[in-house]
Design a protein around this motif. Structure first.
Motif, mmCIF file in Angstrom:
data_model
loop_
_atom_site.group_PDB
_atom_site.id
_atom_site.type_symbol
_atom_site.label_atom_id
_atom_site.label_comp_id
_atom_site.label_asym_id
_atom_site.label_seq_id
_atom_site.Cartn_x
_atom_site.Cartn_y
_atom_site.Cartn_z
ATOM 1 N N PHE A 198 28.212 41.465 24.184
ATOM 2 C CA PHE A 198 28.345 42.921 24.326
ATOM 3 C C PHE A 198 29.146 43.431 23.129
ATOM 4 C CE2 PHE A 198 30.258 46.360 27.439
ATOM 5 C CZ PHE A 198 29.667 47.358 26.699
ATOM 6 N N GLY A 199 28.474 44.146 22.222
ATOM 7 C CA GLY A 199 29.192 44.684 21.058
ATOM 8 C C GLY A 199 28.482 45.889 20.477
ATOM 9 N N ILE A 200 29.240 46.958 20.261
ATOM 10 C CA ILE A 200 28.726 48.232 19.745
ATOM 11 C C ILE A 200 29.245 48.396 18.319
ATOM 12 C CG2 ILE A 200 28.804 50.743 20.150
ATOM 13 C CD1 ILE A 200 27.365 49.151 22.339
ATOM 14 N N SER A 201 28.498 49.117 17.469
ATOM 15 C CA SER A 201 28.974 49.441 16.127
ATOM 16 C C SER A 201 29.136 48.136 15.325
ATOM 17 C CB SER A 201 30.279 50.241 16.275
ATOM 18 O OG SER A 201 30.833 50.567 15.031
ATOM 19 N N LEU A 202 30.320 47.838 14.777
ATOM 20 C CA LEU A 202 30.502 46.551 14.082
ATOM 21 C C LEU A 202 30.143 45.387 15.011
ATOM 22 C CD1 LEU A 202 31.478 44.746 11.730
ATOM 23 C CD2 LEU A 202 33.810 44.992 12.652
ATOM 24 N N GLY A 203 30.393 45.563 16.302
ATOM 25 C CA GLY A 203 30.024 44.531 17.271
ATOM 26 C C GLY A 203 28.519 44.279 17.326
ATOM 27 N N THR A 204 27.732 45.262 16.922
ATOM 28 C CA THR A 204 26.280 45.072 16.813
ATOM 29 C C THR A 204 25.903 44.441 15.475
ATOM 30 O OG1 THR A 204 25.662 46.778 18.398
ATOM 31 C CG2 THR A 204 24.092 46.370 16.615
ATOM 32 N N ALA A 205 26.586 44.873 14.409
ATOM 33 C CA ALA A 205 26.307 44.290 13.084
ATOM 34 C C ALA A 205 26.565 42.784 13.083
ATOM 35 C CB ALA A 205 27.170 44.985 12.023
ATOM 36 N N ILE A 206 27.579 42.360 13.845
ATOM 37 C CA ILE A 206 27.874 40.928 13.978
ATOM 38 C C ILE A 206 27.002 40.308 15.075
ATOM 39 C CG2 ILE A 206 29.662 39.294 14.751
ATOM 40 C CD1 ILE A 206 31.722 41.151 13.320
ATOM 41 N N GLY A 207 26.780 41.043 16.150
ATOM 42 C CA GLY A 207 26.112 40.489 17.321
ATOM 43 C C GLY A 207 24.632 40.214 17.120
ATOM 44 N N VAL A 208 23.933 41.055 16.366
ATOM 45 C CA VAL A 208 22.491 40.841 16.187
ATOM 46 C C VAL A 208 22.227 39.502 15.487
ATOM 47 C CG1 VAL A 208 20.408 41.717 15.024
ATOM 48 C CG2 VAL A 208 21.803 43.251 16.425
ATOM 49 N N PRO A 209 22.874 39.213 14.341
ATOM 50 C CA PRO A 209 22.643 37.873 13.762
ATOM 51 C C PRO A 209 23.199 36.752 14.640
ATOM 52 C CG PRO A 209 24.233 39.132 12.443
ATOM 53 C CD PRO A 209 23.629 40.087 13.425
ATOM 54 N N LEU A 210 24.267 37.009 15.380
ATOM 55 C CA LEU A 210 24.800 35.974 16.276
ATOM 56 C C LEU A 210 23.789 35.631 17.378
ATOM 57 C CD1 LEU A 210 27.036 34.150 17.466
ATOM 58 C CD2 LEU A 210 27.942 36.196 18.624
ATOM 59 N N VAL A 211 23.267 36.651 18.034
ATOM 60 C CA VAL A 211 22.337 36.401 19.144
ATOM 61 C C VAL A 211 21.035 35.780 18.626
ATOM 62 C CG1 VAL A 211 20.991 37.509 20.987
ATOM 63 C CG2 VAL A 211 23.383 38.165 20.602
ATOM 64 N N ALA A 212 20.601 36.207 17.430
ATOM 65 C CA ALA A 212 19.379 35.622 16.856
ATOM 66 C C ALA A 212 19.572 34.138 16.563
ATOM 67 C CB ALA A 212 18.990 36.371 15.583
ATOM 68 N N ALA A 213 20.813 33.746 16.205
ATOM 69 C CA ALA A 213 21.081 32.360 15.807
ATOM 70 C C ALA A 213 21.470 31.470 16.978
ATOM 71 C CB ALA A 213 22.213 32.334 14.771
ATOM 72 N N GLU A 214 21.824 32.066 18.110
ATOM 73 C CA GLU A 214 22.535 31.324 19.154
ATOM 74 C C GLU A 214 21.727 31.290 20.449
ATOM 75 O OE1 GLU A 214 24.182 29.118 20.831
ATOM 76 O OE2 GLU A 214 25.666 29.417 19.233
ATOM 77 N N PRO A 215 21.013 30.196 20.707
ATOM 78 C CA PRO A 215 20.170 30.160 21.914
ATOM 79 C C PRO A 215 20.957 30.155 23.217
ATOM 80 C CG PRO A 215 20.162 28.030 20.786
ATOM 81 C CD PRO A 215 20.891 28.990 19.887
ATOM 82 N N ARG A 216 22.270 29.890 23.152
ATOM 83 C CA ARG A 216 23.043 29.900 24.398
ATOM 84 C C ARG A 216 23.250 31.315 24.946
ATOM 85 N NH1 ARG A 216 27.985 26.121 22.389
ATOM 86 N NH2 ARG A 216 27.518 27.314 20.487
ATOM 87 N N ILE A 217 23.086 32.338 24.101
ATOM 88 C CA ILE A 217 23.271 33.731 24.548
ATOM 89 C C ILE A 217 21.942 34.256 25.068
ATOM 90 C CG2 ILE A 217 23.942 36.058 23.866
ATOM 91 C CD1 ILE A 217 25.721 34.787 21.704
ATOM 92 N N THR A 218 21.900 34.623 26.347
ATOM 93 C CA THR A 218 20.620 34.933 26.995
ATOM 94 C C THR A 218 20.480 36.394 27.415
ATOM 95 O OG1 THR A 218 21.525 34.197 29.102
ATOM 96 C CG2 THR A 218 20.305 32.566 27.811
ATOM 97 N N ALA A 219 21.437 37.246 27.058
ATOM 98 C CA ALA A 219 21.339 38.685 27.346
ATOM 99 C C ALA A 219 22.374 39.383 26.476
ATOM 100 C CB ALA A 219 21.618 38.974 28.818
ATOM 101 N N ALA A 220 22.044 40.584 25.964
ATOM 102 C CA ALA A 220 22.972 41.237 25.030
ATOM 103 C C ALA A 220 22.899 42.752 25.111
ATOM 104 C CB ALA A 220 22.688 40.787 23.597
ATOM 105 N N ILE A 221 24.056 43.381 24.884
ATOM 106 C CA ILE A 221 24.145 44.844 24.792
ATOM 107 C C ILE A 221 24.611 45.201 23.385
ATOM 108 C CG2 ILE A 221 25.181 46.938 25.731
ATOM 109 C CD1 ILE A 221 25.559 45.479 28.366
ATOM 110 N N PHE A 222 23.839 46.077 22.737
ATOM 111 C CA PHE A 222 24.122 46.509 21.369
ATOM 112 C C PHE A 222 24.127 48.033 21.311
ATOM 113 C CE2 PHE A 222 21.543 42.507 20.371
ATOM 114 C CZ PHE A 222 22.647 41.736 20.034
#
Lengths: 253, 253
Positions: free
Chosen positions: A147-171
């Motif tokens: 769950f990350g908005i703003s900078l939390g999305t800029a970091i979270g999108v590549p994180l979630v794309a790279a990380e199969p353990r994360i199975t749901a996300a809010i951006f």
């Protein structure tokens, strides 16, 4: 694989709060005080210029713990909170300040600087997840959300794309230019927050990034109001989203 | 002012279901079986071609009663459910069927026919609200919300614009042409559902109608999927929306 190193612990209103360090990166882990057995983990990324104990993080984390029964972990992003700033950090922060004072758009600097921070932060988050999953109350095969908005999305999108353990996300609340190609590789359920009257980015920019996710289940939430006016009830919506997608019913492992 | 005339009553799983008639208009009122004192009322409008006991109405009503503690009333729209069809109804239903079978857009007929139905239905809803408020468990000054998608929006927008007793509303899945001018007069909090991949209307059409509401608090929910694939969790979101906006804490009157 080491667990996180805990440096402080306190409990209030049913929530345990533990400061931790993984490598050089400081974070906070909030957990249910009454927890028995395992519970899903939500990773939360803070906005630009904020830090792991910004009121939005503390409030969001407490709500996820209290209403959802989740563990919640927040890290200071590189150059933020208790972490040292490099010369490059200082330079980009100054460029953001100049843009703001001149009434110019911050977007070009924010996109460039956030992409740099994401390159550093993604491996930090993955190492932190490795460490947190060593805790018996989280577990190596427990469900994980982001769950990350703003900078939390800029970091979270590549994180979630790279990380199969994360199975749901809010951006939400970030420009498409640097993220669209990565978003196209994401297929997990997504909730995406935008502001209908955002002074920093156009509606079309939000629609473009939301449209890019390859997820079959994705929901856009557009609220009336300016950039910093995301309503408090979206934190409640986040709890419901993670309750739907992170399995809380598995028996303790 | 007469109360509604009740014609049948049953109770299951904590929900009382009462058939009623106001004038010539049949409806159903769902209420908490354990209710003591007063509770807010949610009026629900069904979609075109449906009726007051369509599974979406029964499911949504039960959830609002069980999770929110509300009363929920649904009417058959003119020409729908147990109500007679006029020659004009038959003509427009045939036109809709021809468009569908020819693979042509239903929008032009649906907009025209729905506007006609709304003219008849708005005074029916207002008389029904008068009658329902005579019940001691609802009360003349109790909070009232409206929830209607598709035809429920075509009827609901002019109803909410005309009816100051309705203080929060959920709409969605209807074209802007016949509704924008009326939506501009609505200032109560709004939740608005659209489908991101709707085969019957463009995204721009949904943005235009959502944009028209004068409400300072309004939220657009856009879900991946086609016209009839609004996800079930939007019914849960509706409960949360009405819990935020309809005061459930007033002492029994």
């Amino acid at each position: 694989m080491p667990s996180p190193r805990f440096t402080a612990e306190s409990t209030s209103n049913g929530v345990i709060e533990r400061d931790f360090v993984v490598g050089e990166v400081p974070g906070v882990l909030w957990s249910p005080a009454s927890g028995t057995g395992r519970a899903p983990l939500v990773l939360m990324g803070h906005a630009g210029g904020n830090h792991k104990r910004h009121p939005a993080m503390v409030g969001g984390a407490r709500r996820l713990v209290t209403d959802g029964g989740f563990h919640v972990a927040v890290l200071d992003a590189p150059g933020h909170g208790d972490r040292p700033r490099t010369a490059y950090d200082e330079q980009e922060v100054a460029a953001l300040r100049r843009a703001r004072e001149a009434g110019e758009p911050e977007g070009p600097v924010a996109r460039r600087y956030s992409a740099h921070l994401a390159e550093l932060a993604v491996p930090e988050w993955r190492a932190t997840l490795d460490a947190l999953q060593q805790l018996p109350e989280i577990g190596v095969d427990g469900p994980v959300g982001y769950f990350g908005i703003s900078l939390g999305t800029a970091i979270g999108v590549p994180l979630v794309a790279a990380e199969p353990r994360i199975t749901a996300a809010i951006f939400g609340l970030f420009w498409p230019e640097t993220l669209v190609a990565t978003a196209r590789r994401i297929t997990v359920p997504i909730e995406f927050d935008m502001q209908w009257d955002d002074e920093d980015m156009t509606r079309e920019a939000a629609f473009e990034l939301f449209g890019a996710f390859a997820s079959t289940e994705k929901t856009l939430h557009a609220n009336a109001g300016r950039h910093h006016e995301v309503p408090r009830f979206e934190a409640d919506s986040a709890v419901r989203f993670f309750l739907r997608h992170l399995d809380t019913t598995r028996p303790p492992g």
